[in-house]
Motif scaffolding. Structure first.
Motif, PDB file in Angstrom:
ATOM      1  N   GLN A 161       0.192   7.708  -3.877  1.00  0.00           N
ATOM      2  CA  GLN A 161      -1.008   6.871  -3.870  1.00  0.00           C
ATOM      3  C   GLN A 161      -2.054   7.545  -4.762  1.00  0.00           C
ATOM      4  O   GLN A 161      -2.778   8.437  -4.337  1.00  0.00           O
ATOM      5  N   THR A 176       0.810  -1.208   0.000  1.00  0.00           N
ATOM      6  CA  THR A 176       0.000   0.000   0.000  1.00  0.00           C
ATOM      7  C   THR A 176       0.848   1.264   0.000  1.00  0.00           C
ATOM      8  O   THR A 176       0.368   2.345  -0.351  1.00  0.00           O
ATOM      9  N   MET A 211      -5.950   4.865  -5.927  1.00  0.00           N
ATOM     10  CA  MET A 211      -5.753   3.734  -5.019  1.00  0.00           C
ATOM     11  C   MET A 211      -7.089   3.256  -4.451  1.00  0.00           C
ATOM     12  O   MET A 211      -7.981   4.055  -4.178  1.00  0.00           O
TER      13      MET A 211
END
Length: 571
Positions: A376, A353, A379
């Motif tokens: 990110q 992540t 996402m």
């Protein structure tokens, strides 16, 4: 004797890995394993005791396991190399290990006169080396079955040592014990059938005569497990399936994934292991596995004696982005968390992540999630069905963030250092009938090349970053530009340095506090996919730093190489 005259090296060279639609297939392996002895009388004969293993992290003369010590700090108490003199670090040996396959390993060093290094590389090859002289003492190649299929290359990340034995996992999901003085085989245990999709690439861990190993193969419809073996005989002592049947719907648990495909962290005080958690299976089709899909994509706490699961912290529930969390966990004792007015033992790591997670070592409760170390973008959005004709790049892609690359924790700076991917990918899900273990079972397609990049992308495919595990603050970042993924791990020292290699062939030493580059060595136009380590040799009065050079990894792996670089600095 040169490596070109070494029969075990020749056997490794003859073993090739071909990329196919099903994965990487092993071909040309020897019919039986081979050991070639060169100068084994040079190896001091004494048992590596449990006391030595427990003290490995504090002993500047040793690096006795993959992470340097049980807590996986990848940290050395050697203090010869400092911020003031690291620019003068010299290359002492540039060794060809004779086989330019996967070079993702971390060597280990047993102290002695001389110290002995055990170095591994793919496919299932290990050497005993005198690092003072840069000479091979024995070499060994395991006879991998020629029908082994691997998702992500013929990786061999390290070895374990205990008493008079050396241990490696094997690509066909086994553990091979060797006589560490001679390289001769002692026993072999298969933990699962490679024909069912299982494999093994990590370095095992040994504590109190028990060897701990796990499972890989999450892309082939397997059910992840963790196992304990008797280190003397290879007998299996217990086995724990990662995913609990009562929390999975119907028979989806039979192909649940959740592989534990890097080595665990040992907490000697609590008598538990902290293990990484792989993705659920199939990777991209979540419709066949309703629910959160515990225990995948996170951290497990497992009782060392019984295999009982104590707790699990999940980072990506019901994952459909291949956001597993495979890197080794770092155990930090008595971490001061000032903004909560707490001091506690924690476990910290980063997954794909792109966040770093710090959790309570007793309960698994989240203490702090860091700022993003990577970008990110797009996402956690639903990936499209393959029939929709729609494209949706997501970032981080299925490579992460942080994949297997092991981080380091520096005691002097209080920071954890990561090497992460900063790139997007595209994926499509589709229904695929589950046939049996061993058949490719992705539930969709992952595309490495994107049609377009997400808005706001900075163009850097990788980043080396420092994170405060107590606050979650990203203290500094060094963005890396390339067209090849950033692999390999990091290492820190008691003098506040942090070492890492890049995919552009640069071996670097940073000021761990500021991120300033203090040392750069150009290894050529070849990726550095290995993870550095260090030791002090009282016989030469030098501190050494070693790193393996060569491209590896799934997709964009870069040019192969077969070098082991050993740097040194005299007191």
């Amino acid at each position: 004797m040169a490596t070109n005259e070494d029969r075990a090296v020749q056997a490794a060279q003859d073993t090739v890995v071909r990329e196919t639609d099903e994965g990487y297939r092993v071909l040309g392996a020897p019919e039986k394993s081979l050991t070639h002895q060169h100068d084994i009388d040079r190896i001091p004969e004494f048992d590596v005791s449990q006391e030595m293993l427990s003290n490995s992290r504090e002993n500047p003369e040793a690096w006795l396991m993959y992470g340097g010590g049980y807590e996986q700090h990848r940290y050395t108490t050697c203090d010869v190399i400092t911020k003031d003199n690291v620019a003068d670090l010299e290359l002492e040996h540039e060794m060809s290990v004779g086989n330019g396959s996967s070079m993702e390993g971390t060597p280990i060093v047993v102290p002695g006169d001389p110290p002995i290094m055990y170095q591994t590389n793919g496919p299932d090859h290990v050497k005993a080396i005198d690092p003072r002289e840069g000479e091979v003492l024995w070499s060994y190649t395991y006879a991998v079955p020629n029908d082994v299929v691997l998702c992500c290359d013929d990786n061999k990340r390290g070895a374990a040592v205990w008493e008079d034995k050396l241990y490696i996992t094997t690509l066909d999901s086994g553990v091979q014990a060797l006589d560490r003085y001679t390289g001769e085989e002692l026993w072999y245990t298969s933990t699962e059938s490679h024909e069912n999709g299982y494999s093994a690439t990590w370095a095992p861990i040994i504590y109190d005569g028990t060897l701990f190993t796990g499972s890989a193969g999450g892309e082939y419809g397997v059910r992840g497990f963790f196992a304990a073996l008797d280190a003397e005989t290879g007998e299996e002592l217990w086995r724990t399936n990662a995913c609990p049947e009562e929390e999975w719907v119907g028979d989806s648990v039979n192909q649940s994934g959740g592989a534990i495909w890097m080595n665990p962290t040992v907490d000697e005080e609590r008598g538990v292991l902290f293990t990484p958690g792989g993705n659920p299976s199939p990777d991209f089709d979540g419709s066949v596995r309703p629910g959160p899909n515990r225990n995948t994509c996170g951290t497990s706490c497992i009782d060392m004696e019984t295999g009982e699961m104590k707790w699990f912290h999940q980072e990506s529930a019901h994952d459909i982005w291949d956001y597993d969390s495979p890197c080794p966990r770092i155990l930090i004792r008595d971490l001061e968390i000032d903004h909560r007015d707490e001091t506690k033992d924690v476990v910290t790591s980063a997954g794909k992540t792109g966040w770093s997670y710090t959790v309570d070592a007793d309960t698994g409760q989240l203490v702090e999630r860091s700022e993003p170390v990577v970008q990110q973008l797009s996402m956690f959005r639903m990936i499209p069905h393959i029939d929709e004709g729609r494209r949706m790049p997501f970032m981080p892609g299925g490579m992460g963030g942080n994949d297997w690359q092991p981080p380091t924790y520096c005691h002097e700076t209080g920071l954890v250092y990561y090497k992460m991917h900063n790139n997007g990918q595209e994926a499509w899900w589709r229904f695929e009938e589950y046939e049996e273990e061993g058949q490719k079972y992705w539930g969709g397609v992952l595309e490495d090349e994107m049609e377009g990049t997400p808005d706001g992308y900075n163009g850097s495919i990788g980043v080396i970053g420092a994170v405060d595990p107590a606050t979650g603050k990203v203290v500094w970042q060094d963005w890396i530009d390339s067209d090849i993924y950033l692999w390999g791990g990091t290492m820190s020292t008691s003098t506040g340095l942090m070492f890492a290699g890049t995919q552009n062939g640069n071996f670097l030493a940073y000021d761990g506090a500021s991120g300033e580059r203090l040392f750069e060595f150009d290894a050529g136009d070849v990726p550095i996919s290995g993870s550095p380590m260090s030791w002090y040799d009282p016989g030469t009065e030098k501190q050494y730093v070693a790193i393996q050079v060569g491209g590896s990894g799934w997709l964009r792996r870069g040019t192969r190489d077969d070098r082991l670089l050993i740097f040194s600095m005299e007191e």
